[in-house]
Write a protein that holds these residues in place. Structure first.
Motif, short mmCIF file in Angstrom:
data_model
loop_
_atom_site.label_atom_id
_atom_site.label_comp_id
_atom_site.label_asym_id
_atom_site.label_seq_id
_atom_site.Cartn_x
_atom_site.Cartn_y
_atom_site.Cartn_z
N GLN A 79 0.81 -1.21 0.00
CA GLN A 79 0.00 0.00 0.00
C GLN A 79 0.85 1.27 0.00
OE1 GLN A 79 -3.17 1.00 -0.33
NE2 GLN A 79 -3.43 -1.08 -1.09
N ALA A 80 1.92 1.27 0.80
CA ALA A 80 2.79 2.44 0.87
C ALA A 80 3.43 2.68 -0.50
CB ALA A 80 3.84 2.24 1.94
N TRP A 81 3.86 1.59 -1.13
CA TRP A 81 4.49 1.70 -2.45
C TRP A 81 3.50 2.27 -3.47
CZ3 TRP A 81 3.12 -1.10 -6.94
CH2 TRP A 81 3.99 -0.93 -8.02
N TRP A 82 2.31 1.70 -3.50
CA TRP A 82 1.24 2.12 -4.42
C TRP A 82 0.90 3.60 -4.22
CZ3 TRP A 82 -1.39 0.94 -8.65
CH2 TRP A 82 -2.69 1.39 -8.83
N HIS A 83 0.77 3.99 -2.95
CA HIS A 83 0.44 5.36 -2.57
C HIS A 83 1.52 6.34 -3.04
CE1 HIS A 83 -0.02 8.86 -0.03
NE2 HIS A 83 0.90 8.49 0.81
N GLN A 84 2.76 6.00 -2.81
CA GLN A 84 3.84 6.92 -3.16
C GLN A 84 4.07 7.00 -4.66
OE1 GLN A 84 7.28 5.88 -0.76
NE2 GLN A 84 6.00 5.67 1.06
N GLU A 85 3.80 5.89 -5.34
CA GLU A 85 4.01 5.88 -6.79
C GLU A 85 2.90 6.64 -7.52
OE1 GLU A 85 6.17 3.82 -9.09
OE2 GLU A 85 7.53 4.15 -7.42
N THR A 86 1.67 6.47 -7.03
CA THR A 86 0.52 6.94 -7.82
C THR A 86 -0.11 8.23 -7.32
OG1 THR A 86 -1.00 5.67 -6.46
CG2 THR A 86 -0.15 4.59 -8.44
N GLY A 87 0.03 8.53 -6.03
CA GLY A 87 -0.68 9.68 -5.48
C GLY A 87 -2.06 9.33 -4.95
N VAL A 103 -4.49 7.61 -2.16
CA VAL A 103 -4.26 7.54 -0.72
C VAL A 103 -4.07 6.09 -0.31
CG1 VAL A 103 -5.55 9.65 -0.22
CG2 VAL A 103 -6.74 7.47 -0.18
N PRO A 104 -3.28 5.85 0.74
CA PRO A 104 -3.15 4.47 1.24
C PRO A 104 -4.46 4.08 1.91
CG PRO A 104 -2.03 5.98 2.70
CD PRO A 104 -2.54 6.80 1.56
N ILE A 105 -4.79 2.79 1.89
CA ILE A 105 -6.09 2.40 2.45
C ILE A 105 -6.00 2.03 3.93
CG2 ILE A 105 -7.11 1.76 0.24
CD1 ILE A 105 -6.59 -1.17 0.99
N THR A 106 -4.79 1.78 4.43
CA THR A 106 -4.67 1.44 5.85
C THR A 106 -3.85 2.49 6.57
OG1 THR A 106 -2.67 0.14 5.48
CG2 THR A 106 -4.76 -1.05 5.37
N THR A 107 -4.11 2.61 7.88
CA THR A 107 -3.33 3.56 8.69
C THR A 107 -1.88 3.11 8.75
OG1 THR A 107 -4.52 2.43 10.46
CG2 THR A 107 -4.93 4.78 10.20
N ALA A 108 -1.66 1.79 8.75
CA ALA A 108 -0.29 1.27 8.82
C ALA A 108 0.51 1.72 7.59
CB ALA A 108 -0.32 -0.26 8.89
N ALA A 109 -0.13 1.73 6.43
CA ALA A 109 0.56 2.15 5.21
C ALA A 109 0.89 3.64 5.26
CB ALA A 109 -0.29 1.84 3.98
#
Lengths: 434, 293
Positions: free
Chosen positions: A334-342, A344-350
């Motif tokens: 999720q963190a990777w997806w969020h940082q690559e695409t813009g 939002v991450p779906i979990t608080t952990a991400a």
């Protein structure tokens, strides 16, 4: 001779394909992510496939959101549906109403014995896709929310701060125009940004039955004084070019990136486009507040798409699907997806992981979307909306708002007409599902 | 004296027409009957709940201002496309008919656009008329026209009319040229000897003599504009802005495949089906008999 040879090869190739099919269970995933994001989807699937040997996730690009959804619907009617299909947020009501066709994600995870805790997810993201009882129906995948994009160079040159209220928006827009810009601000996805999110941001109801969450007998109510007054003022701002309308969806993006407009209200997912197109200092800030409506903002709502599991497959295949969902929502992915695409991450952990990795520090403003979404616990007015036929209703809203921008109607007239026409479509949808 | 010949009954003729009949049944009659059945239903997208409503989808359309507006727009669009492409074609054919040297080259070049697929034709026009990148908006700017078919409905309509008409010119040209070449040379030569110039000869002789072709093409072009322009509209404007270029066939697609309102969409296609049947009847019963040769 040739016959028997053909037969032999036929049998051999059948044996081969049957062999692979038995060894690994295939899970089909139809998605609507073209271009670079499509490559990222392929990477997620490939990485998952590499982590284990029982299941193979096969992503297939099926065209844009509408095409993908239509393809899945048609496939379902023919009994050839994929395991997972990506559906945009306005298709939620249609999917939800199809009780015999969908497999609610939370139930699927429980049936498959996969650990799942709804509290791990960002409330504003998952609440859009929960039943009124709180059961998660589909897995959020790519979600974004509208933010205020600003041209920092232009604002500095005009000598104004980044606006936080609509009062300040007007002042800043005036200052930008006085400073020689062709327009103060513009926006895209106007139904989503200026009606759906404006309402949620100020805790205003969009439709009855908790914005459609608790029943299909919902009626639109966004033709209230607050929305009408806001839109009327914006329409009046066209006089001094403080506001310029630039078309639907993201059509007005070039007006911002070319430096014609100093501010732009639209999705946080335009981050990638900004990085590649804007040749000035840009930033994103929270949506402005209308102080005549509310003292402080509530929370914004998301747009984007989720992954729906479809009925009609084997239990073992759903087990693999559940494992893939767990992998997909893991903080690393999720963190990777969020940082690559813009998105939002779906979990608080991400989100926490992204912060730890220093992403927000090195890219200031990229956490605006998450902040906006998690500003407060979503209320019945701000957790999202669930209206049937919403694709057409958005078109109706677009048409009526364009009448307003063209000066053919007042804001109140345009909104009344949009609500009237929208309600007709809602009644038609209610008929179709009951 | 007529001599009657009796053939023994055999299955052979039935077998010979069977492929054609099967194809017609599978690809025309079956889908058409499905569309008629679907038009009596209100159904959710997945087909899980179905209600039989008789003609409600049709009465809904009859009272829907948007649909009626689409009807008017389609007729305007079709008339413009037919008139524009046919008049351009008859002029071109008139000239090509007179050309002596290099006639084949001219003809080939004029027939060329017919080989272009509708979507590609649309894409070509999109590029040429793109408000920021296109060559035509750049030229129009000097005439003081701020071309933007993304925002301006009239611009969008003009653009799809031009694109659709351009695509059809080649087809009309072929028929006109063939019609003109079948006019006996002696007629034209006699007119020339009587002192009629090329324009006079065109109006007094050629134009009346190709009128059967004109009527035939009128029907063909109407059918083309009604049904075959989907690809062009989808590529150029997608029915927008604000439905300014949504014609009947595009609305069928939009309501059915984007909006997932299958009953309403089916009702619209049944209406279209009735229209094309009516046009064909007019073509065979009325036009072919009334034309004076």
């Amino acid at each position: 001779m040739t016959h028997s040879r053909a037969l032999f090869f036929g049998a051999a190739s059948m044996a081969l394909t049957a062999g692979t099919a038995f060894a690994q269970t295939e899970i089909s995933w139809w998605h609507a992510m073209g271009g670079t994001n499509g490559e990222r989807v392929d990477k997620i699937a490939a990485d998952f496939n590499a982590t284990q040997s029982d299941y193979v996730v096969v992503p297939t690009y099926k065209g844009n959101y509408t095409e993908t959804m239509t393809a899945a619907v048609a496939a379902f009617r023919a009994g050839e549906q994929p395991h997972i299909v990506q559906v945009f947020e306005v298709g939620t009501a249609t999917m939800m109403a199809a009780e015999g066709a969908i497999y609610p994600i939370e139930k699927l995870m429980a049936d498959a014995g996969e650990p799942f805790d709804g509290n791990d997810y960002l409330p504003a993201v998952v609440s859009y896709y929960q039943t009124p009882e709180g059961e998660l129906l589909s897995m959020p995948f790519n979600s974004s929310t509208p933010v205020l994009w600003y041209n920092a160079d232009a604002l500095a040159s005009a000598g104004v701060e980044v606006p936080t209220t609509w009062e300040e928006m007007k002042v800043a827009a005036q200052a930008l125009v006085d400073d020689g810009m062709a327009c103060g601000f513009s926006f895209g996805w106007q139904s989503w940004v200026m009606i759906e999110n404006f309402s949620a941001w100020h805790d205003l109801q969009i439709g009855t039955q908790e914005n459609g969450f608790t029943g299909f007998d919902t009626e639109l109510t966004f033709n209230n004084d607050a929305v009408a007054a806001r839109l009327q003022e914006i329409a009046d701002m066209q006089d001094g070019k403080l506001f310029v309308y630039g078309g639907r969806r993201g059509d007005s993006l070039p007006m911002f990136t070319n430096g014609e407009c100093g501010m732009w209200l639209n999705s946080s997912a335009y981050y990638g486009s900004m990085v590649s197109q804007a040749e000035f200092e840009f930033g994103q800030a929270q949506l402005p507040v209308d102080l005549s409506v509310a003292d402080a903002p509530q929370n914004s709502i998301i747009g984007g798409a989720t992954l729906w599991a479809l009925q009609g497959h084997e239990a073992d295949e759903y087990k693999g699907l559940a494992k893939f969902m767990t992998y997909l929502s893991s903080p690393e992915v999720q963190a990777w997806w969020h940082q690559e695409t813009g998105y939002v991450p779906i979990t608080t952990a991400a989100a926490d992981l992204s912060a730890e990795q220093g992403f927000y520090e090195s890219n200031p403003g990229t956490d605006t979307a998450i902040e906006q979404l998690s500003l407060n616990t979503p209320t019945a007015n701000s957790r999202g909306l669930r209206f049937g036929n919403f694709v057409q209703i958005r078109d109706v809203i677009n048409e009526e708002m364009e009448a307003l921008w063209a000066g053919n109607a007042t804001a109140q007239e345009a909104l009344d007409k949009a609500v009237e026409r929208g309600n007709e479509l809602l009644r038609r949808f209610e008929r179709s599902v009951n | 004296m007529l001599k009657r010949v009796h053939f023994p009954t055999s299955v052979l003729p039935y077998l010979l027409v069977a492929p054609q009949i099967i194809i017609t049944l599978i690809f025309f009659i079956w889908p058409a009957s499905q569309a008629i059945y679907q038009s009596f239903l209100i159904e959710d997208a997945f087909g899980l709940s179905t209600e039989f409503v008789w003609f409600e989808n049709f009465t809904h359309l009859a009272t829907d201002d948007l649909y009626l507006g689409t009807f008017g727009r389609t007729i305007f669009f079709s008339v413009c496309v037919a008139v524009l492409s046919m008049s351009a074609a008859i002029v071109l054919a008139g000239f090509a008919d007179r050309v002596v040297r290099g006639a084949t080259t001219y003809r080939t070049l004029l027939i060329w656009p017919y080989a272009v697929a509708p979507v590609l034709a649309g894409a070509l026009w999109v590029f040429m008329f793109n408000p920021t990148l296109g060559i035509f908006p750049y030229i129009l700017q000097f005439a003081g026209i701020d071309w933007n078919h993304y925002l301006n409905g009239s611009h969008a309509m003009m653009l799809v009319i031009f694109a659709a008409a351009w695509k059809q010119i080649a087809y009309n040209f072929l028929f006109y040229l063939a019609a003109m070449q079948s006019i006996p040379k002696s007629l034209i030569e006699a007119a020339a000897i009587d002192g009629a110039g090329p324009v006079r000869r065109f109006w007094d002789h050629i134009f009346p003599l190709v009128s059967p072709t004109t009527f035939f093409l009128l029907v063909v072009n109407a059918v083309y504009a009604f049904f075959d322009t989907f690809g062009i509209i989808h590529a150029v404007t997608q029915g927008g802005p604000a439905n300014a270029t949504t014609v009947l066939v595009y609305k069928v697609y939009n309501d059915g495949f984007v909006g997932l309102d299958l009953g309403g969409s089916a009702a619209q296609s049944v209406i279209l089906m009735a229209l094309v049947i009516a046009m064909t009847v007019v073509q065979f019963r009325y036009v072919e008999r009334k034309v004076e040769y």
